[in-house]
Design an enzyme around this catalytic site. Structure first.
Site, mmCIF file in Angstrom:
data_model
loop_
_atom_site.group_PDB
_atom_site.id
_atom_site.type_symbol
_atom_site.label_atom_id
_atom_site.label_comp_id
_atom_site.label_asym_id
_atom_site.label_seq_id
_atom_site.Cartn_x
_atom_site.Cartn_y
_atom_site.Cartn_z
ATOM 1 N N ASN A 173 2.606 1.636 -5.279
ATOM 2 C CA ASN A 173 1.710 2.970 -5.105
ATOM 3 C C ASN A 173 2.592 3.727 -6.526
ATOM 4 O O ASN A 173 3.052 3.239 -7.739
ATOM 5 C CB ASN A 173 3.542 3.741 -4.510
ATOM 6 N N ARG A 174 1.951 4.958 -7.137
ATOM 7 C CA ARG A 174 2.098 5.714 -7.980
ATOM 8 C C ARG A 174 3.457 6.626 -8.761
ATOM 9 O O ARG A 174 3.690 6.735 -9.714
ATOM 10 C CB ARG A 174 0.698 6.936 -7.992
#
Ligand code: CTP
Length: 401
Positions: free
Chosen positions: A207-208
């Protein structure tokens, strides 16, 4: 009263940087007394170190005048912190084994003060199982480490982990240990960054998360005097000085490293743990076009926050989770406290550009209240959260400013 560091300079090419360290510590009002090993004197002179320290340098366990004058037991005790820089493989091995055949090792065995080591050696020596064993032993005995860093070695063309931390980094770690902050003596865990779950040897789910908020919290807790373990997924950030960083990839590794950090006074779970992982990571790279599109079966990852929140003897006194919400922020956060069993939730509204951004706007929610903080830099969120943690861990009247 001004703080006193006993600096033990070991015999390595990085010894010249320790001369700069003396100067940088003194700039911060720390007085520095220097001990040099025999090998250290091949790389830097006691004359130079003594000129910078402003007092004589100690070199010999068996020198009558030095022993009568101050003596190794007094050297070991008359300070607030011992810094070993560079901590060579040899010095680490001696300290781990409790050898005491020279002044530096005798001091390390005789002391009852905190010890901060800045290892420096060739990457092969650092990676060697013997050094890693000694490192684990020293840590278990309570020694704190700063570095080593990755980079170019003095030996031409060699790179790897083994460079001594820069003098500023060592100074910051030392000053953090010398600071009587409100969290002195408290043990803290911070998880940060994303986790990375393998699909096959080349692909993964992640994820970011940038790790910025978690790293800022780890730094703020360390500045307040806490002994901080930062368990981090892959990020582009450098762990803050004075923090023990453990690098992991998967949620399972993050859970194991978090549990290994117990006992703790406070745990702050900032990591964006991947909710799911592939049921099986393929051993070989999954090829295209074999039988159409591949299906990736997912299984749920362990919940690290819930696991640390479980009631029991080893539960940290304060367990804090983070929540990323886009709507009904407080309501969802309260539900999360109930579901996971943590004490507080720091809820951020991620409907804007919070992920990866420099600022954050949060709501701090506990079982009996909520505070809404204005939008501010992630470092400020970290400072403010640290202040709240200090209040909660220091019962009224006994808290230090
Ligand atoms: N967390 C964790 N282990 C997991 C998942 C989450 O420790 N396997 C922690 C995170 O570090 C964070 C909090 O739990 O402190 C976030 O909880 P989570 O249920 O993941 O909430 P959201 O990410 O907000 O997602 P959702 O609302 O979908 O549940």
């Amino acid at each position: 009263m001004s703080k006193r560091v006993l600096l033990i300079i070991g015999g390595g090419i990085a010894a010249y940087k320790s001369l700069d360290l003396i100067r940088r510590l003194k700039e911060r009002g720390v007085s520095v007394r220097v001990v040099m090993t025999a090998a250290a004197q091949r790389f830097a002179t006691p004359l130079a170190a003594g000129a910078l320290a402003g007092e004589r340098v100690f070199t010999d366990l068996f020198d009558e005048s030095q022993e009568f004058d101050v003596g190794h037991i007094r050297l070991a005790r008359e300070c607030d912190l011992i810094v070993v820089a560079p901590a060579t493989a040899d010095l680490m091995a001696k300290a781990a084994q409790g050898l005491a055949n020279d002044l530096a090792s005798a001091i390390l065995l005789a002391t009852d003060k905190p010890v901060l080591m800045a290892p420096a050696m060739n990457p092969r020596m650092w990676d060697h199982p013997a050094t890693q064993r000694n490192l684990a032993t020293l840590r278990a005995d309570g020694a704190r480490m700063v570095g080593p860093n990755e980079g170019e070695m003095a030996e031409r063309g060699e790179r790897g982990v083994g460079r001594m931390a820069e003098p500023e980094q060592i100074r910051d770690a030392a000053v953090a240990l010398l600071t009587d902050g409100p969290l002195k003596g408290k043990r803290a865990l911070v998880t940060a960054g994303p986790t990375l779950e393998a699909i096959d040897p080349v692909r993964f789910i992640s994820n970011r998360s940038s790790g910025k908020q978690g790293y800022a919290i780890a730094a703020a807790l360390a500045q307040a005097g806490a002994e901080v373990t930062l368990v981090t997924g892959p990020t582009a950030l450098t762990p803050p000085a004075g923090v023990r960083a453990i690098h992991v990839e998967t949620a399972a590794e993050m859970l194991a490293a978090s549990q290994a950090a117990l006992p703790l006074d406070v745990a702050v779970m900032v990591a964006a743990v991947a909710d799911w992982r592939p049921a099986q990571a393929a051993r070989q790279k999954i090829k295209k076009n074999k039988t159409g599109l591949p299906t990736i079966e997912l299984v749920e990852n362990p919940d690290i926050l819930a696991s640390l929140s479980k009631p029991g003897k080893s539960r940290p006194r304060l367990v804090i989770g983070f929540a990323a919400e886009t709507d009904a922020v407080e309501e969802h956060a309260r539900a999360k406290i109930a579901k996971k069993g943590c004490d507080w939730i720091v809820a951020n509204d991620v409907s804007g550009d919070v992920m990866g951004g420099a600022d954050n706007q949060v709501l701090l929610i506990s079982k009996d209240g909520a505070q809404s903080w204005p939008r501010m830099a992630k470092e400020q969120v970290a400072q403010r959260l640290t202040a709240e943690i200090a209040k909660a861990l220091n019962p009224k009247g006994r808290g230090r400013k």
